[in-house]
Design a protein around this motif. Structure first.
Motif, PDB file in Angstrom:
ATOM      1  N   PRO A   3      30.544  17.873   9.186  1.00 25.61           N
ATOM      2  CA  PRO A   3      29.644  16.813   9.662  1.00 25.61           C
ATOM      3  C   PRO A   3      29.282  16.992  11.137  1.00 25.61           C
ATOM      4  O   PRO A   3      30.107  17.445  11.941  1.00 25.61           O
ATOM      5  N   VAL A   4      28.042  16.615  11.462  1.00 28.45           N
ATOM      6  CA  VAL A   4      27.582  16.728  12.852  1.00 28.45           C
ATOM      7  C   VAL A   4      28.447  15.875  13.770  1.00 28.45           C
ATOM      8  O   VAL A   4      28.738  16.267  14.909  1.00 28.45           O
ATOM      9  N   SER A   5      28.872  14.702  13.283  1.00 35.19           N
ATOM     10  CA  SER A   5      29.717  13.830  14.108  1.00 35.19           C
ATOM     11  C   SER A   5      31.019  14.527  14.479  1.00 35.19           C
ATOM     12  O   SER A   5      31.513  14.389  15.614  1.00 35.19           O
ATOM     13  N   SER A   6      31.573  15.310  13.546  1.00 30.44           N
ATOM     14  CA  SER A   6      32.805  16.047  13.836  1.00 30.44           C
ATOM     15  C   SER A   6      32.553  17.149  14.863  1.00 30.44           C
ATOM     16  O   SER A   6      33.375  17.378  15.757  1.00 30.44           O
ATOM     17  N   ILE A   8      30.307  17.088  17.208  1.00 32.31           N
ATOM     18  CA  ILE A   8      30.142  16.441  18.514  1.00 32.31           C
ATOM     19  C   ILE A   8      31.501  16.076  19.100  1.00 32.31           C
ATOM     20  O   ILE A   8      31.771  16.310  20.286  1.00 32.31           O
ATOM     21  N   LEU A   9      32.381  15.529  18.262  1.00 33.31           N
ATOM     22  CA  LEU A   9      33.710  15.136  18.751  1.00 33.31           C
ATOM     23  C   LEU A   9      34.548  16.353  19.133  1.00 33.31           C
ATOM     24  O   LEU A   9      35.347  16.289  20.069  1.00 33.31           O
ATOM     25  N   ASN A 142      28.599  26.011   9.214  1.00 31.24           N
ATOM     26  CA  ASN A 142      27.317  25.332   9.018  1.00 31.24           C
ATOM     27  C   ASN A 142      26.147  26.300   9.025  1.00 31.24           C
ATOM     28  O   ASN A 142      25.098  26.016   8.442  1.00 31.24           O
ATOM     29  N   ALA A 173      36.556  11.822  12.002  1.00 31.40           N
ATOM     30  CA  ALA A 173      36.471  11.510  13.429  1.00 31.40           C
ATOM     31  C   ALA A 173      37.783  10.922  13.936  1.00 31.40           C
ATOM     32  O   ALA A 173      38.211  11.176  15.061  1.00 31.40           O
TER      33      ALA A 173
END
Length: 259
Positions: A3-6, A8-9, A142, A173
C-alpha cells in the motif's frame, strides 16, 4: 502490492530513524558542549558488543546442540535473550566508560552523551536503515521487479525471501508506527541505563552495585518483551515498555544527581 500509505510511513520512518539520533547529538553538542567523541564511543560500543560479540554468541548457542531446546521454550528463550543483551551491552557500557571516557569530567553530561550515542546507534541501524531497506524492496515489488531480488539469493533462501516479501505486502500502518515508538522507548531506556553505569564508574565503591542493577534492569525489560508479545496487543506491549523505559530513566536521573 505494498500500500502507498505503508510506503509513505516507511519513508517517514527512515527519515526519523536517522534524524532523531543525529539531531539529538547535534543539539547536545551545541547547547551543552558535549563531545562528539563521547557520542561516537557510545555508538561504537553498541556496534561492537551488541551487533558483533552478542551476535557471535547467539550463533554459537542457538545453533548449537542446546539451541532447539532454548528456542522451543518461551521462558527459557526470554531469560536467555534478556540476560545476553543485559550482560553484553552493560559490560560494554562499563568498559567504555571506565577506560575510554576516563578524561571526561565527573558530571552527568558525558553519561547522557554516551547514552545518546549508544541508543541513537541502535535506533539508526535497527530502525532507520531497516526502513530504508524495506522501502527499496517495497518499491521493487510495486514496480514488478521483485525478480531481481530472487536472482541474488541462493535457491535454498528463496522461500524465506518470499515470506519476507509477503510480510511487507501485508504490513499495516500500525506496525510501522509502533516500530518507531519502540525505538524511542529504547533510546530513553539507554539514557537511563547509561546514567546508572556512569555513576557506578565515576563514584565506585558502594555505588558499583549500579552496574549489576543496570544488567538486571536491561534483562528484565528485554525478557518481558519476549514473554508478553504473544499475550498482549502491540499497543499494550509498547505502553508497558515505555513505562519501564521512563521508570529506568527516572532512576538514572535521580542517581545522576549524586554527581
Amino acid at each position: 502490492m505494498v500500500p502507498v500509505s505503508s510506503l509513505i510511513l516507511m519513508a517517514v520512518g527512515a527519515v526519523l530513524g536517522i534524524a532523531v539520533p543525529v539531531c539529538l547529538a547535534v543539539w547536545l553538542m551545541r547547547k551543552y558542549r558535549a563531545r562528539l567523541s563521547t557520542i561516537l564511543i557510545g555508538a561504537g560500543t553498541f556496534i561492537v558488543f551488541a551487533l558483533v560479540l552478542e551476535s557471535i554468541m547467539h550463533q554459537l548457542v542457538l545453533k548449537g546442540p542446546n539451541g532447539p531446546a532454548i528456542m522451543g521454550n518461551t521462558l527459557l528463550f526470554a531469560v536467555y535473550g534478556g540476560l545476553a543483551a543485559g550482560v553484553f551491552e552493560e559490560t560494554g557500557r562499563f568498559l567504555s566508560m571506565k577506560f575510554l571516557l576516563k578524561k571526561e569530567p565527573s558530571t552527568a553530561l558525558p553519561g547522557i552523551a554516551y547514552g545518546i550515542g549508544h541508543g541513537g546507534a541502535e535506533m539508526l541501524i535497527i530502525f532507520g536503515i531497516t526502513m530504508i531497506s524495506n522501502f527499496v524492496v517495497s518499491a521493487l515489488i510495486n514496480a514488478g521487479l521483485s525478480g531481481i531480488l530472487f536472482a541474488k539469493v541462493p535457491e535454498d533462501a528463496a522461500a524465506q525471501l518470499q515470506a519476507q516479501l509477503n510480510q511487507l505486502q501485508t504490513v499495516g500502518a500500525g506496525t510501522l508506527l509502533t516500530g518507531l515508538w519502540e525505538r524511542i522507548s529504547a533510546l530513553v531506556l539507554h539514557l537511563g541505563l547509561s546514567m546508572l553505569v556512569w555513576v557506578a564508574v565515576r563514584k565506585g565503591g558502594k555505588w558499583l552495585w549500579l552496574f549489576p542493577a543496570a544488567v538486571a534492569l536491561h534483562a528484565i525489560v528485554d525478557s518481558g518483551v519476549v514473554m508478553l508479545q504473544k499475550s498482549v496487543g502491540m499497543v499494550q506491549l509498547e505502553l508497558i515498555v515505555s513505562a519501564e523505559a521512563v521508570a529506568v530513566a527516572a532512576i538514572g536521573y535521580m542517581v545522576a544527581r549524586k554527581l
